[in-house]
Design a protein around this motif. Structure first.
Motif, PDB file in Angstrom:
ATOM      1  N   ARG A  20       0.856  -1.185   0.000  1.00  0.00           N
ATOM      2  CA  ARG A  20       0.000   0.000   0.000  1.00  0.00           C
ATOM      3  C   ARG A  20       0.891   1.234   0.000  1.00  0.00           C
ATOM      4  O   ARG A  20       1.830   1.337   0.788  1.00  0.00           O
ATOM      5  CB  ARG A  20      -0.898   0.005   1.232  1.00  0.00           C
ATOM      6  N   GLU A  21       0.597   2.163  -0.892  1.00  0.00           N
ATOM      7  CA  GLU A  21       1.340   3.421  -0.946  1.00  0.00           C
ATOM      8  C   GLU A  21       0.993   4.275   0.272  1.00  0.00           C
ATOM      9  O   GLU A  21      -0.096   4.155   0.832  1.00  0.00           O
ATOM     10  CB  GLU A  21       0.988   4.191  -2.219  1.00  0.00           C
ATOM     11  N   ALA A  22       1.895   5.144   0.660  1.00  0.00           N
ATOM     12  CA  ALA A  22       1.646   6.061   1.765  1.00  0.00           C
ATOM     13  C   ALA A  22       0.581   7.083   1.366  1.00  0.00           C
ATOM     14  O   ALA A  22       0.486   7.477   0.202  1.00  0.00           O
ATOM     15  CB  ALA A  22       2.927   6.782   2.158  1.00  0.00           C
ATOM     16  N   THR A  23      -0.208   7.471   2.343  1.00  0.00           N
ATOM     17  CA  THR A  23      -1.153   8.575   2.158  1.00  0.00           C
ATOM     18  C   THR A  23      -0.674   9.715   3.057  1.00  0.00           C
ATOM     19  O   THR A  23       0.398   9.618   3.651  1.00  0.00           O
ATOM     20  CB  THR A  23      -2.586   8.161   2.572  1.00  0.00           C
ATOM     21  N   TYR A  24      -1.469  10.715   3.199  1.00  0.00           N
ATOM     22  CA  TYR A  24      -1.085  11.826   4.069  1.00  0.00           C
ATOM     23  C   TYR A  24      -1.222  11.484   5.538  1.00  0.00           C
ATOM     24  O   TYR A  24      -0.701  12.194   6.393  1.00  0.00           O
ATOM     25  CB  TYR A  24      -1.909  13.072   3.735  1.00  0.00           C
ATOM     26  N   VAL A  25      -1.912  10.382   5.853  1.00  0.00           N
ATOM     27  CA  VAL A  25      -2.135  10.025   7.259  1.00  0.00           C
ATOM     28  C   VAL A  25      -1.738   8.592   7.606  1.00  0.00           C
ATOM     29  O   VAL A  25      -1.795   8.192   8.758  1.00  0.00           O
ATOM     30  CB  VAL A  25      -3.611  10.273   7.674  1.00  0.00           C
TER      31      VAL A  25
END
Length: 169
Positions: free
Chosen positions: A97-102
């Motif tokens: 899973r790619e990083a998100t802002y949170v």
């Protein structure tokens, strides 16, 4: 998560004792050869090679060292893990899973249980940093050990993957 590490020497004629640990036990041989067994699987771990012994499985030296053998051992845990047979894996397979802002990125490691390191000098430097920090009681020493251990695992991962060069594409 790194727990503890150290350096040991088995004199010619000695072998690793029999035990079952509930943590991973990584053995990296600097000189000589360790003859290890994990249940019914046998490993000859020569200079520049490592073996990762799995939690809950009995391991022991199945033969005496033929020469003085020096090695570094690391005990560590991994939250969830799965043992898989050797398969072709690319860097893209590691990211789940790619990083998100949170939320941080989620990824997996595919590191062989037994392997020969390609950048021996770099690997030994990282391992020696981990072990040398045992001698210091500074409050940041355990954190530094975690950082060096993470870098060590990343180096093993990089060496395990074949990344094609532009000329191979």
């Amino acid at each position: 998560t790194f727990i503890k590490g150290g350096e040991a020497v088995f004199a010619k004629g000695k072998k690793h004792f029999r035990r079952t640990f509930m943590v991973f036990d990584l053995l990296y041989v600097k000189k000589g050869c360790l003859y290890m067994a994990e249940e019914e699987t046998f490993f000859e771990v020569r200079a520049g090679e490592y073996v990762i012994l799995v939690p809950g499985r009995e391991h022991y030296g199945n033969r005496e060292c033929a020469e003085d053998t020096s090695f570094i051992w690391l005990h560590f845990t991994i939250g969830q893990y799965q043992l898989v047979e050797k398969e072709e894996v690319s860097w893209h397979d590691l990211i789940q899973r790619e990083a998100t802002y949170v939320e941080a990125a989620q990824y997996v490691f595919y590191v062989p249980q037994h392997g020969n390191v390609k950048q021996r000098e770099r690997i030994e430097q990282l391992l020696e940093h981990i072990v040398d920090l045992n001698e210091y009681s500074a409050p940041d020493s355990p954190l530094k050990q975690q950082l060096y251990f993470s870098e060590f695992l990343l180096q093993l991962q990089k060496q395990a993957l074949h990344i094609p060069t532009a000329s191979e594409n």
